[in-house]
Design a protein around this motif. Sequence first.
Motif, PDB file in Angstrom:
ATOM      1  N   GLU A  17      -8.764   5.531  -7.605  1.00 29.31           N
ATOM      2  CA  GLU A  17      -9.228   5.282  -6.190  1.00 29.31           C
ATOM      3  C   GLU A  17     -10.733   5.592  -6.007  1.00 29.31           C
ATOM      4  O   GLU A  17     -11.168   4.601  -5.510  1.00 29.31           O
ATOM      5  CB  GLU A  17      -8.539   6.223  -5.185  1.00 29.31           C
ATOM      6  N   ARG A  59       0.855  -1.259   0.031  1.00 29.58           N
ATOM      7  CA  ARG A  59       0.033   0.256  -0.257  1.00 29.58           C
ATOM      8  C   ARG A  59       0.753   1.515   0.009  1.00 29.58           C
ATOM      9  O   ARG A  59       0.609   2.276  -0.523  1.00 29.58           O
ATOM     10  CB  ARG A  59      -0.891  -0.024   1.235  1.00 29.58           C
ATOM     11  N   SER A  60       1.985   1.173   0.792  1.00 29.08           N
ATOM     12  CA  SER A  60       2.805   2.393   0.789  1.00 29.08           C
ATOM     13  C   SER A  60       3.574   2.680  -0.271  1.00 29.08           C
ATOM     14  O   SER A  60       4.037   3.816  -0.930  1.00 29.08           O
ATOM     15  CB  SER A  60       3.623   2.360   2.030  1.00 29.08           C
ATOM     16  N   ARG A  61       3.900   1.521  -1.230  1.00 26.28           N
ATOM     17  CA  ARG A  61       4.627   1.395  -2.505  1.00 26.28           C
ATOM     18  C   ARG A  61       3.952   1.982  -3.766  1.00 26.28           C
ATOM     19  O   ARG A  61       4.531   2.308  -4.560  1.00 26.28           O
ATOM     20  CB  ARG A  61       5.431   0.319  -2.693  1.00 26.28           C
ATOM     21  N   LEU A  62       2.630   1.603  -3.650  1.00 24.12           N
ATOM     22  CA  LEU A  62       1.792   1.949  -4.857  1.00 24.12           C
ATOM     23  C   LEU A  62       0.851   3.089  -4.663  1.00 24.12           C
ATOM     24  O   LEU A  62       0.181   3.397  -3.471  1.00 24.12           O
ATOM     25  CB  LEU A  62       0.769   0.733  -5.195  1.00 24.12           C
ATOM     26  N   THR A  63       0.778   3.930  -5.616  1.00 26.94           N
ATOM     27  CA  THR A  63      -0.004   5.061  -5.334  1.00 26.94           C
ATOM     28  C   THR A  63      -0.813   5.046  -6.881  1.00 26.94           C
ATOM     29  O   THR A  63      -0.549   4.665  -7.775  1.00 26.94           O
ATOM     30  CB  THR A  63       0.901   6.187  -5.777  1.00 26.94           C
ATOM     31  N   PHE A  64      -1.917   5.424  -6.774  1.00 22.80           N
ATOM     32  CA  PHE A  64      -3.009   5.446  -7.776  1.00 22.80           C
ATOM     33  C   PHE A  64      -3.458   6.708  -8.103  1.00 22.80           C
ATOM     34  O   PHE A  64      -3.694   7.680  -7.117  1.00 22.80           O
ATOM     35  CB  PHE A  64      -4.240   4.618  -7.680  1.00 22.80           C
ATOM     36  N   PRO A  65      -3.941   7.403  -9.170  1.00 24.06           N
ATOM     37  CA  PRO A  65      -4.719   8.730  -9.382  1.00 24.06           C
ATOM     38  C   PRO A  65      -5.717   8.688  -8.395  1.00 24.06           C
ATOM     39  O   PRO A  65      -6.435   7.783  -8.150  1.00 24.06           O
ATOM     40  CB  PRO A  65      -4.781   8.692 -10.712  1.00 24.06           C
ATOM     41  N   PRO A  66      -6.337   9.878  -8.194  1.00 21.04           N
ATOM     42  CA  PRO A  66      -7.422  10.000  -7.182  1.00 21.04           C
ATOM     43  C   PRO A  66      -8.569   9.541  -8.074  1.00 21.04           C
ATOM     44  O   PRO A  66      -9.614   8.708  -7.390  1.00 21.04           O
ATOM     45  CB  PRO A  66      -7.549  11.668  -7.168  1.00 21.04           C
TER      46      PRO A  66
END
Length: 107
Positions: free
Chosen positions: A39, A29-36
């Motif tokens: 989400e 979770r802390s390594r992957l980011t998704f655009p708003p």
Amino acid sequence: MHSPHVLFASALVLAAGTYAFRLAGPMLRSRLTFPPHMERLMETSAIVLLASLVATTGMMEGHGLAGVARPAGVAMAGVLAWRKAPFLVVVIGAAAVTALLRLIGAD
């Protein structure tokens, strides 16, 4: 039929895979980011999936409709949950509506 050793080993492999899969979520979770917008789409899809599950299990029995009592109980549970009633009240309210309608013959 398979031997008990194969079944036990299969269960262990499935348990380990399930544990690893569940552990991967918090770790990644802390390594992957998704655009708003992505989400929001994932949140909405979870709600739609849950609603479809409620609709199919609450409205259908086998290949046909479940009658009136069960959908009325599901609707009561939905209203009580929407009004933020405690879980026990939701379950008892839904069961009471379903039981009363079945008692008067509205199956």
